[in-house]
Design a protein around this motif. Structure first.
Motif, mmCIF file in Angstrom:
data_model
loop_
_atom_site.group_PDB
_atom_site.id
_atom_site.type_symbol
_atom_site.label_atom_id
_atom_site.label_comp_id
_atom_site.label_asym_id
_atom_site.label_seq_id
_atom_site.Cartn_x
_atom_site.Cartn_y
_atom_site.Cartn_z
ATOM 1 N N THR A 47 2.897 39.673 32.274
ATOM 2 C CA THR A 47 2.622 38.996 31.492
ATOM 3 C C THR A 47 3.993 38.796 31.950
ATOM 4 O OG1 THR A 47 1.324 40.051 29.532
ATOM 5 C CG2 THR A 47 2.840 37.964 29.501
ATOM 6 N N LEU A 48 3.817 36.932 31.822
ATOM 7 C CA LEU A 48 5.020 36.566 32.444
ATOM 8 C C LEU A 48 6.104 36.121 31.308
ATOM 9 C CD1 LEU A 48 4.204 33.439 35.489
ATOM 10 C CD2 LEU A 48 5.298 36.101 35.645
ATOM 11 N N GLY A 49 7.141 36.312 31.809
ATOM 12 C CA GLY A 49 8.041 35.923 30.757
ATOM 13 C C GLY A 49 9.260 34.276 30.892
ATOM 14 N N ASP A 50 9.469 35.242 31.519
ATOM 15 C CA ASP A 50 10.987 33.204 31.327
ATOM 16 C C ASP A 50 10.784 33.033 32.890
ATOM 17 O OD1 ASP A 50 11.077 32.249 28.979
ATOM 18 O OD2 ASP A 50 13.980 33.530 29.121
ATOM 19 N N ILE A 51 10.772 31.444 33.144
ATOM 20 C CA ILE A 51 10.334 31.048 35.071
ATOM 21 C C ILE A 51 11.615 30.260 34.776
ATOM 22 C CG2 ILE A 51 8.867 30.355 36.313
ATOM 23 C CD1 ILE A 51 6.126 31.045 35.116
ATOM 24 N N THR A 52 13.038 30.965 35.924
ATOM 25 C CA THR A 52 14.148 29.899 35.560
ATOM 26 C C THR A 52 13.914 29.001 37.543
ATOM 27 O OG1 THR A 52 15.114 31.637 37.144
ATOM 28 C CG2 THR A 52 15.905 31.150 34.487
ATOM 29 N N VAL A 53 14.280 28.177 37.610
ATOM 30 C CA VAL A 53 14.008 27.455 38.681
ATOM 31 C C VAL A 53 15.693 27.111 38.991
ATOM 32 C CG1 VAL A 53 13.409 25.084 40.256
ATOM 33 C CG2 VAL A 53 12.213 25.688 37.539
ATOM 34 N N SER A 54 15.724 27.387 40.397
ATOM 35 C CA SER A 54 17.482 27.006 40.753
ATOM 36 C C SER A 54 17.749 26.482 42.386
ATOM 37 C CB SER A 54 18.386 28.445 41.643
ATOM 38 O OG SER A 54 17.498 29.480 42.022
ATOM 39 N N GLY A 55 18.373 25.921 42.801
ATOM 40 C CA GLY A 55 18.302 25.049 44.189
ATOM 41 C C GLY A 55 18.556 23.321 44.431
ATOM 42 N N ASN A 56 18.706 23.661 45.085
ATOM 43 C CA ASN A 56 18.352 21.457 44.994
ATOM 44 C C ASN A 56 17.923 20.426 44.634
ATOM 45 O OD1 ASN A 56 19.905 18.848 45.220
ATOM 46 N ND2 ASN A 56 20.132 19.376 47.783
ATOM 47 N N SER A 57 17.417 20.462 44.461
ATOM 48 C CA SER A 57 16.097 19.141 43.580
ATOM 49 C C SER A 57 16.455 18.323 42.463
ATOM 50 C CB SER A 57 14.853 20.693 42.770
ATOM 51 O OG SER A 57 14.027 19.602 42.643
ATOM 52 N N SER A 58 15.865 17.105 42.595
ATOM 53 C CA SER A 58 16.169 16.327 41.885
ATOM 54 C C SER A 58 14.836 15.867 40.383
ATOM 55 C CB SER A 58 16.204 14.735 42.433
ATOM 56 O OG SER A 58 14.907 14.552 42.437
ATOM 57 N N PHE A 59 14.498 17.160 40.890
ATOM 58 C CA PHE A 59 13.147 17.334 39.623
ATOM 59 C C PHE A 59 13.499 18.091 38.633
ATOM 60 C CE2 PHE A 59 10.459 15.755 43.576
ATOM 61 C CZ PHE A 59 9.870 14.359 42.822
ATOM 62 N N SER A 60 13.011 17.815 37.107
ATOM 63 C CA SER A 60 13.586 18.595 36.217
ATOM 64 C C SER A 60 12.735 19.853 36.616
ATOM 65 C CB SER A 60 12.269 18.125 35.190
ATOM 66 O OG SER A 60 11.362 18.452 35.394
ATOM 67 N N GLU A 61 13.321 21.313 35.746
ATOM 68 C CA GLU A 61 12.765 22.523 35.675
ATOM 69 C C GLU A 61 11.695 22.304 35.303
ATOM 70 O OE1 GLU A 61 14.091 26.317 33.068
ATOM 71 O OE2 GLU A 61 15.463 25.598 34.480
ATOM 72 N N GLN A 62 10.841 22.259 34.094
ATOM 73 C CA GLN A 62 9.592 21.778 33.620
ATOM 74 C C GLN A 62 8.395 21.221 34.511
ATOM 75 O OE1 GLN A 62 9.392 19.874 29.906
ATOM 76 N NE2 GLN A 62 6.803 20.286 29.551
#
Length: 870
Positions: A47-62
Motif C-alpha cells: 500500500t502506497l504511503g507518502d509520495i514525495t517529489v524532488s528535482g527541478n520542476s516548476s509544477f507543484s508536487e500534487q
C-alpha cells in the motif's frame, strides 16, 4: 544498515526510449532482500504511503503525483507494472525529462516513493545560420520552433532529419544540419535553452553520367529518356535540371522497367544500382539490368460482359493476337488515368452509366512467351444521380451554376457529363479553375445511386483599369471598370451593393480614356442566357470618340478640327448542338457614323463630311479548351467571321465607273505642275466631292479566321500553335476598298484609341503597326508557335512563362499576297493574371527582318501587355 538497489523499470519501455535513459531504483531499508527476490515473478503487493517529489520542476508536487496516476493508499505490486506505468504517463505528458522513481522506505506492507524529475526546457532564443533571412521564418514555422516550445531530443532529431531531407530533395545531397542547445542561466525558475541551428547545404550535386549495363534491346539513350526527372548534365536543357533527388530517382528506375514493358520485355528488372562520387564533386549512376525475354500477346478474351459484345470491346482495346506485349498500353486501353476523356473500356462503361463497373486484366498463361489474357468485367448496376449540389459559391447565384451543369438528379451517370461540367464551370471565369472538384458522395452499388457535389472556390471576377502614361505627344489617362459577374436586376437594391450587385453572370464594362488629342467613351453589357432558359448571349455596346487634329506649329491639339466616331452594336450568340455543342453561332448588327470637321489628313481626300457604316457580322466558332481559360492545357479554339455591308452600288443608281474615271482625270490635273494653282485646287476640291459620294455609305466585306491549338507535352508544359488570316474587299471595284476596317500588323497587338474598325495584329519583335502601310493593309496572315510553362496557377495570381516564334505580314492586294514573304521574330515573355487587374505581361522579341523601307534587321523590341485577351 546498507541499502540494496535494484532496477525495477520495465525493460521493454527502456528499450523504446534509449535516448532518454530512465532509471527506476528501489531503495529498501530495514530489510535484507536478495536481488533474486525482486524479480517481477516474485513481486509483492504494498500500500502506497507518502509520495514525495524532488528535482527541478516548476509544477507543484500534487500536480506531478496526479500526472503519474499514483496516490496515497493505492495498492501496487513491487516489482511490477504499476511504477512503469506511472513513468510512462509522466513521460507521455511531454513536460518532463530524467524521470526516476525510488522506493525510499518500506514499513510492513506500506511503501514510500520518491519521484525525481526535471522539467523539459523551453526554447528561449533561436539563431539560424547558413540560410537567407527570407527562409528563416519558414523553417521556424515548418518545425514549430516558436519561443516557448518544449525542447526534447525528439524535437531536435525531427528538425535535423526534416531539414536534411528537404535539402536533399532540392539537390543538396551533402547537406548537413547541426543543432546545439545552451542552458539559460538567470533568475527565472523555468528551465530554458537557447538553440543554434547551423545549416550547411553544400553545393548541389549534379549527375555527370548515367550508365546502363546489361541492356542490348534498348539503348542507353532511350533508357535515359524514359527517366523523366533524373537527367545527366546538359547545358542545352532548360526545363529539366541534372540535380540528384533520390525519391525522383527511385521513381525513374520504375519508369525504366515500364519502358521495357512497353516494348514487350515483361520480366525486365533492375539487378542493382550504384552511385559513384566523382572527383569533380559530381556523381555518376550505374544501373545493371536484366532485360528478360520478348513476349507477345496471345488470346484475349472478355469475361462478364453483357452490355457490350466481345467484338466491340476488342475494337476499343485495339490489341491483337501476335502484337508485341505492352503492359502500359494494355492498361491505358482499359483505363487511361492521364486523360479523363480518353477512349478506353472503363470510360465507355462509365459514359453509359456503369459507374460501379470494375475491369481487371489477368494473365492466364505465358507459355512459350505468349501471354493469354482474360479481361474480367464486373458491370454492376447502372448508376443514377440521386442529388446534385454545389458548394463554395458565396457570390455567384445558384441558377448561374446549375444552368451550366450537365448532370441532373434522376439522370443516368455519364463520366463525360461530369468532365464537361468541370470545364464549363471553369470557363465561366468566376471560380478558380484549378480548384473545381467533382465529389462523389454516398455511392450505393446495390441501389445504383450516387450523390454528386461540385466544390468551387470563388475568385475575383471584376477588374479595374487605372492607367496614366505618356504617348502620342501627351499624357494619356485611362479609367476602366469591368464587372464580369454583374446582376442588373439588383441595380436598384441598396443591400446588393457589396460593393456592386453581383451573382447573375452578366458583364458590364465602362471605359474612359483621354489625352490632349482624343477622348474615348465606351459602354458595353452582355447577358449570357437571354431569357434564362437557353445559352443565347445578348450583347450591346455604345461608344464615342473625338479626335483632334495635331497642329505642328503649336504642337497642341487644334480643337476646331475634329474627327468624331459614334457607334452602337447589338449582338446575339447561340450555342449550337450540331455538329457538337462546342460550336457557337454569333450574329451582330452595328452602326458607326464618322463625322469630319475640317479634318484634313492623308487618310481621306475630304476633310469635311461624313460616312456611315451599317454592317452585319456573322461568325462560327468552336472552343473546347480545357479547363482553365487563362491557362488552357488541351483542346482548340478557332473561329471564322464575316462582316458585311449592304451592297448599295447595286441599287443606289450611282455610276461609280464614271466617278472613278472623273476622279482619275482630276488626279492628273492636280498632279500636273503645268496647271495653274487654281486649276489644281479645283481638281482637289472635285476629288474630295467624289470621295464624299463614294464613302457616304461604306460598302465592303471582311473575312477573318483565327485558330489556336493547345497540346500538353509534359505535365503543364503546353505548346500553342496559332494561325490567323484576314481579308478586306469591295463588292464594286470602281468604288474601291474603303479606308476603314483595315489591318495594322506589328507590335503588342493592343488596340489604340481609334474606333474606325481597324484591327491591330500582334507580331512581337517589331514596333506597333510598323509592318503595314500608313493606311493599313487589306490582307494579312500570321503564324505563331508558343511554348508555355506555369510558375503558379493559384487563384490570387496565375503566372506563366513563354517562348515564341512567329511571323506575319500585311498586303495591299492579292497581287502582292505571298504567305511565305513574312516578317519573322522570336523571343521570351511572362504573363501575370490577377483577378482585379486582368492580364499583365512583358515580352522581349527579336525581329529577324528589316522594317519596310529599311535594309538592316530590326533587332530587339520590348512589349508591355495590359488587358490583352488570353
Amino acid at each position: 544498515m546498507g541499502k540494496q538497489v535494484n532496477n525495477l523499470a520495465n525493460t521493454s519501455f527502456l528499450a523504446a526510449h534509449t535516448k532518454h535513459f530512465i532509471v527506476l531504483l528501489l531503495f529498501v531499508s530495514s530489510f535484507n532482500i536478495q536481488g533474486q527476490e525482486l524479480h517481477y515473478q516474485n513481486g509483492k503487493k504494498y500500500t502506497l504511503g507518502d509520495i514525495t517529489v524532488s528535482g527541478n520542476s516548476s509544477f507543484s508536487e500534487q500536480t506531478i503525483v496526479t500526472y503519474s496516476g499514483l496516490r496515497k493508499g493505492k495498492e501496487i505490486t513491487i516489482p511490477g507494472e504499476d511504477i512503469s506505468t506511472a513513468i510512462k504517463k509522466l513521460w507521455n505528458s511531454k513536460l518532463f525529462s530524467d524521470i526516476e522513481v525510488y522506493v525510499t522506505k518500506i514499513e510492513k506492507d506500506t511503501a514510500f516513493l520518491e519521484i525525481r524529475l526535471s522539467d523539459l526546457p523551453q526554447l528561449n532564443e533561436l539563431k539560424i545560420n547558413g540560410v537567407k533571412k527570407s527562409k528563416k521564418e519558414k523553417i521556424i514555422e515548418e518545425n514549430k520552433l516558436k519561443k516557448g516550445t518544449k525542447v526534447t531530443e525528439n524535437l531536435i532529431t525531427t528538425t535535423k532529419n526534416f531539414l536534411t531531407n528537404k535539402y536533399k530533395k532540392e539537390g543538396y545531397l551533402n547537406s548537413k544540419v547541426y543543432i546545439n542547445t545552451v542552458d539559460v542561466k538567470d533568475s527565472i525558475q523555468t528551465a530554458r535553452v537557447n538553440m543554434v541551428l547551423n545549416i550547411d547545404k553544400g553545393e548541389k550535386v549534379k549527375i555527370k553520367d548515367i550508365v546502363f549495363n546489361g541492356n542490348t534491346v534498348l539503348s542507353d539513350k532511350k533508357l535515359r529518356k524514359s527517366m523523366k526527372s533524373t537527367k545527366k548534365i546538359n547545358r542545352l536543357r532548360i526545363f529539366k535540371r541534372s540535380k540528384f533527388i533520390d525519391s525522383a530517382y527511385q521513381a525513374d528506375l520504375s519508369s525504366v522497367i515500364e519502358k521495357y514493358k512497353e516494348n514487350g520485355y515483361r520480366d525486365a528488372r533492375i539487378l542493382s544500382d550504384s552511385l559513384i562520387i566523382n572527383d569533380d564533386k559530381t556523381i555518376s549512376l550505374q544501373i545493371d539490368i536484366n532485360e528478360g525475354e520478348l513476349y507477345t500477346f496471345g488470346d484475349i478474351t472478355f469475361i462478364g460482359n453483357t452490355v457490350y459484345s466481345n467484338e466491340y470491346l476488342s475494337r476499343i482495346l485495339r490489341i491483337k493476337k501476335g502484337d508485341t506485349y505492352n503492359g502500359v498500353l494494355l492498361q491505358e486501353r482499359i483505363a487511361d488515368n492521364s486523360k479523363p476523356d480518353a477512349f478506353d473500356i472503363t470510360n465507355e462503361y462509365q459514359n453509359h452509366g456503369y459507374l460501379f463497373s470494375t475491369i481487371n486484366p489477368v494473365e492466364v498463361s505465358a507459355d512459350n512467351n505468349v501471354i493469354d489474357m482474360e479481361i474480367r468485367i464486373i458491370e454492376g448496376k447502372p448508376a443514377y444521380f440521386n442529388s446534385v449540389t454545389v458548394v463554395g459559391n458565396d457570390k455567384t447565384n445558384d441558377h448561374v451554376i446549375y444552368r451550366e451543369i450537365r448532370t441532373r438528379p434522376g439522370q443516368l451517370y455519364r463520366k463525360a457529363n461530369v468532365v464537361r461540367t468541370v470545364r464549363e464551370l471553369g470557363q465561366l471565369g468566376f471560380f478558380d479553375a484549378q480548384e473545381i472538384s467533382p465529389n462523389f458522395n454516398n455511392p450505393n452499388p446495390n441501389e445504383g445511386t450516387i450523390d454528386m457535389e461540385y466544390s468551387v472556390k470563388e475568385t475575383g471576377s471584376s477588374q479595374i483599369e487605372l492607367q496614366g502614361g505618356y504617348g502620342g505627344g501627351g499624357f494619356i489617362g485611362t479609367l476602366g471598370l469591368s464587372f464580369n459577374n454583374f446582376s442588373i436586376k439588383d441595380i436598384f437594391k441598396k443591400d446588393a451593393y457589396k460593393p456592386i450587385p453581383m451573382g447573375d453572370g452578366q458583364k458590364l464594362a465602362l471605359r474612359l480614356q483621354a489625352s490632349r488629342f482624343y477622348q474615348t467613351y465606351s459602354f458595353s453589357f452582355s447577358e449570357p442566357w437571354l431569357g434564362g432558359k437557353r445559352p443565347v448571349q445578348f450583347s450591346s455596346s455604345l461608344s464615342h470618340t473625338k479626335q483632334f487634329l495635331y497642329n505642328p506649329q503649336t504642337r497642341n491639339a487644334d480643337k476646331s478640327r475634329s474627327f468624331n466616331i459614334t457607334g452602337i452594336t447589338f449582338g446575339l450568340a447561340k450555342r449550337l448542338t450540331v455538329p457538337d455543342d462546342f460550336f457557337t453561332l454569333s450574329q451582330a448588327i452595328s452602326y458607326q457614323r464618322y463625322d469630319l470637321n475640317n479634318y484634313n489628313t492623308g487618310l481621306f481626300t475630304f476633310g469635311d463630311g461624313y460616312s456611315n457604316n451599317l454592317s452585319y457580322t456573322i461568325g462560327l466558332s468552336r472552343n473546347n479548351t480545357s479547363v482553365d481559360p487563362i491557362y488552357p492545357t488541351a483542346g482548340s479554339n478557332f473561329g471564322i467571321t464575316a462582316k458585311l455591308s449592304i451592297p448599295y452600288s447595286l441599287f443606289n443608281g450611282v455610276d461609280y465607273e464614271a466617278l472613278k474615271d472623273e476622279r482619275d482625270a482630276n488626279l492628273s490635273k492636280r498632279d500636273d505642275i503645268n496647271n495653274s494653282t487654281a486649276e489644281r485646287e479645283n481638281a482637289q476640291t472635285r476629288i474630295a466631292e467624289i470621295d464624299q459620294e463614294r464613302y457616304k455609305w461604306l460598302e465592303f466585306y471582311k473575312v477573318s479566321f483565327k485558330g489556336d491549338w493547345y497540346t500538353q507535352i509534359v505535365k503543364d508544359l503546353v505548346l500553342k500553335p496559332s494561325v490567323e488570316f484576314g481579308l478586306l474587299g469591295a463588292y464594286n471595284n470602281a468604288r474601291g476598298v474603303i479606308p476603314f476596317e483595315r489591318f495594322f500588323v506589328g507590335g503588342d497587338g493592343l488596340g489604340n484609341y481609334s474606333l474606325d474598325g481597324r484591327e491591330s495584329i500582334q507580331l512581337r519583335g517589331y514596333p506597333n503597326q510598323s509592318l503595314s502601310d500608313q493606311d493599313g493593309g487589306t490582307i494579312y496572315n500570321k503564324f505563331s508557335l508558343e511554348l508555355r510553362y506555369p510558375i503558379t496557377l493559384k487563384a490570387s495570381a496565375k503566372i506563366y512563362a513563354l517562348g515564341f516564334l512567329e511571323g506575319g505580314a500585311s498586303y495591299n492586294s492579292f497581287r502582292d499576297y505571298n504567305p511565305f514573304n513574312i516578317n519573322r521574330s522570336a523571343g521570351l515573355g511572362i504573363r501575370i493574371f490577377m483577378p482585379a487587374f486582368g492580364l499583365l505581361g512583358i515580352d522581349f522579341g527579336h525581329g529577324f527582318d528589316a522594317l519596310p523601307g529599311e535594309t538592316v534587321k530590326h533587332g530587339w523590341e520590348t512589349h508591355f501587355i495590359i488587358g490583352q485577351q488570353f
